[in-house]
Design a protein around this motif. Structure first.
Motif, mmCIF file in Angstrom:
data_model
loop_
_atom_site.group_PDB
_atom_site.id
_atom_site.type_symbol
_atom_site.label_atom_id
_atom_site.label_comp_id
_atom_site.label_asym_id
_atom_site.label_seq_id
_atom_site.Cartn_x
_atom_site.Cartn_y
_atom_site.Cartn_z
ATOM 1 N N ALA A 1 -39.552 39.685 -42.561
ATOM 2 C CA ALA A 1 -39.573 41.058 -42.060
ATOM 3 C C ALA A 1 -38.164 41.505 -41.661
ATOM 4 N N TYR A 2 -37.394 40.613 -41.019
ATOM 5 C CA TYR A 2 -36.033 41.004 -40.629
ATOM 6 C C TYR A 2 -35.088 41.060 -41.832
ATOM 7 N N ARG A 3 -35.357 40.225 -42.856
ATOM 8 C CA ARG A 3 -34.553 40.350 -44.078
ATOM 9 C C ARG A 3 -34.810 41.706 -44.735
ATOM 10 N N ALA A 4 -36.086 42.131 -44.698
ATOM 11 C CA ALA A 4 -36.430 43.440 -45.271
ATOM 12 C C ALA A 4 -35.769 44.564 -44.468
ATOM 13 N N LEU A 5 -35.709 44.393 -43.141
ATOM 14 C CA LEU A 5 -35.050 45.407 -42.306
ATOM 15 C C LEU A 5 -33.559 45.495 -42.668
ATOM 16 N N ALA A 6 -32.938 44.329 -42.879
ATOM 17 C CA ALA A 6 -31.520 44.321 -43.275
ATOM 18 C C ALA A 6 -31.334 45.051 -44.600
ATOM 19 N N GLN A 7 -32.244 44.816 -45.540
ATOM 20 C CA GLN A 7 -32.163 45.503 -46.838
ATOM 21 C C GLN A 7 -32.290 47.008 -46.645
ATOM 22 N N ALA A 8 -33.196 47.428 -45.763
ATOM 23 C CA ALA A 8 -33.391 48.866 -45.499
ATOM 24 C C ALA A 8 -32.119 49.456 -44.883
ATOM 25 N N VAL A 9 -31.495 48.712 -43.985
ATOM 26 C CA VAL A 9 -30.259 49.189 -43.347
ATOM 27 C C VAL A 9 -29.137 49.286 -44.372
ATOM 28 N N LEU A 10 -29.096 48.315 -45.292
ATOM 29 C CA LEU A 10 -28.069 48.313 -46.331
ATOM 30 C C LEU A 10 -28.309 49.443 -47.329
ATOM 31 N N GLY A 11 -29.511 50.008 -47.284
ATOM 32 C CA GLY A 11 -29.817 51.168 -48.112
ATOM 33 C C GLY A 11 -30.067 50.792 -49.549
#
Ligand SMILES: Nc1ncnc2c1ncn2[C@@H]1O[C@H](COP(=O)(O)OP(=O)(O)O)[C@@H](O)[C@H]1O
Ligand SMILES: [Mg+2]
Length: 257
Positions: free
Chosen positions: A247-257
């Motif tokens: 879930a936090y890896r996915a959040l990082a991906q979302a932040v990276l756009g």
């Protein structure tokens, strides 16, 4: 030039620190040089990344901002205080002395932008700077909002968890109006989410429309999050294949756009 993310919610226990350290570690995993700034006197982020705040002098921590010197001097001290942690995240630690920061800085000119000015010099060294805030909307949190490009708001999926969110959004508006016109809310991160309860689902569905901000995918509730800090690592290292880590890896991906 680092993108600066402030992790803010004036409520305690909503997973600000967990989000700050785990997102920072996930950004590092993706190859980003990342600095975590611990602004909370409780120093939970510092401790959770394996550094004992009791071993640090004030000058080796964010408390160095309390020295009444110019921003260049702060930046020099910050560079010396930053440590590399085992998760690969660079850390500007906190210590108990930060507890008096709001009072000590209250009478200082430019008091809201002390952190922003100090960080300006180290920003080119990193891809991301993640700021873990204390559970308050006091002067140190305002400093984080003035220094930030984007705000991430962790929120526990339970009744009344969004009480106070209106006040936070107003504070962000005010900071935008007076000192940081580019500040944006990246979104709310629903934390400790238990998808099995209809109640958590209802709280989640209400968030986006009510506050007019983006809502990231939720972070599941898991005991793994409580275990990781004891060994000074994030869940990405202690339970790399867990749902929480993903879930936090996915959040990082979302932040990276
Ligand atoms: N997704 C999660 N599932 C279960 N427990 C969590 C989760 N995220 C955080 N926690 C736990 O909740 C407590 C509060 O989290 P913390 O990140 O310290 O919140 P805050 O910084 O907002 O006070 C900690 O004990 C932490 O381990
Ligand atoms: Mg915290």
């Amino acid at each position: 030039m680092a993108q600066v993310l402030a992790i803010v919610n004036q409520k305690g226990g909503v997973a600000k620190t967990t989000t700050a350290i785990t997102l920072a570690a996930a950004l590092v995993e993706c190859g980003n040089s990342t600095l975590l700034v611990d602004l909370d006197a409780q120093a939970c982020a510092t401790f959770s990344l394996g550094i004992d705040p009791e071993d640090l002098k004030a000058s080796q921590s964010i408390a160095l901002l309390l020295d009444d010197v110019d921003p260049e001097e702060h930046a020099r001290a910050i560079r010396q205080a930053i440590q590399r942690t085992e998760d690969g995240v660079y850390l500007l630690p906190s210590v108990m002395a930060v507890a008096s920061a709001d009072l000590s800085l209250a009478a200082r000119p430019g008091r809201e932008s002390i952190l922003a000015r100090a960080l300006a010099t180290v920003r080119p060294d990193y891809d991301f700077i993640v700021i873990d805030c204390s559970p308050s909307l006091g002067l140190m949190t305002i400093n984080a909002l003035v220094a930030a490009d984007e705000v991430i708001v962790p929120l526990k999926c339970e009744t009344l968890s969004h009480r106070g969110l209106g006040q936070l959004m107003e504070t962000i508006d005010e900071v935008r109006r007076w000192s940081n016109p580019e500040l944006t809310v990246a979104g709310i991160v629903p934390t400790m989410f238990d998808g099995r309860t209809a109640h958590a689902q209802a709280v989640l569905a209400d968030l986006g429309p009510r506050y007019g901000v983006a809502v990231f995918d939720s972070i599941p509730r898991s005991i793994r999050f409580a275990e990781a800090p004891a060994v000074g690592r994030t869940i990405l290292a202690t339970s790399p294949r867990s749902a929480g880590a993903s879930a936090y890896r996915a959040l990082a991906q979302a932040v990276l756009g």
